[in-house]
Scaffold this motif. Structure first.
Motif: not given
Length: 176
Positions: A13-36
């Motif tokens: 489950s994540v909190q983000a506005t609908s137009d937030t790029p998937l990249l930033w959800v992965l990196r900033d919300e979930l800490g999955l920083t392998g995606t650059k």
């Protein structure tokens, strides 16, 4: 807005506005920083992830477009994928920055074409830029992975450590 996503086989489950790029959800919300983050315009391929098995550029994919699709990141490959192992054997990474996107594009290629030609590889990898110019080693590693097939046996700590080091490499000024 609260969204539930299927990422690397887990419901999150994540909190983000609908137009937030998937990249930033992965990196900033979930800490999955392998995606650059590379260019932010879907031109370099550093942000490549899979959406239902297809490579996409996460920097321009709004979270609302994901829906119930399965998202796979470099972390979801687990370090033992034949492409990751071939990457290490062929010493593909130099700075390592583009490697997660390169690997994700290569994995998608081999999922749809088990024995690609040089031309198939070049076509599939177009749009994944390697600033260090390791294209010949990338091609050799893809051919190697096609020959070795699915991973077998126990994980090898030396391979896992090399993959983590390469996939987790950062570039000055580019964030985590």
């Amino acid at each position: 807005m609260a969204l539930t996503l299927d990422i690397n086989g887990k419901s999150v489950s994540v909190q983000a506005t609908s137009d937030t790029p998937l990249l930033w959800v992965l990196r900033d919300e979930l800490g999955l920083t392998g995606t650059k983050f590379g260019c932010g315009m879907a031109q370099c391929g550093a942000c490549t992830v899979h959406l239902d098995g297809q490579p996409i550029r996460s920097c321009v994919t709004p979270i609302e477009a994901v829906g119930s699709a399965k998202i796979t990141t470099i972390e979801g490959l687990g370090g033992q994928h034949p492409v990751q192992q071939a990457w290490v054997r062929h010493d593909v990474p130099q700075c390592g920055y583009c490697q997660s996107g390169q690997i994700m594009s290569a994995v998608a290629l081999l999922e749809r074409n088990k024995h690609p030609s040089d031309e198939d590889i070049d076509n599939a990898m177009t749009g994944n830029i390697c600033r260090c110019g390791a294209y010949q080693r990338i091609r050799a590693a893809i051919h190697d992975a096609a020959e070795t097939g699915p991973p077998m046996g126990e994980p090898h700590a030396d391979i896992d450590e090399a993959i983590v080091a390469a996939s987790g490499a950062t570039h000055r000024g580019a964030g985590r």
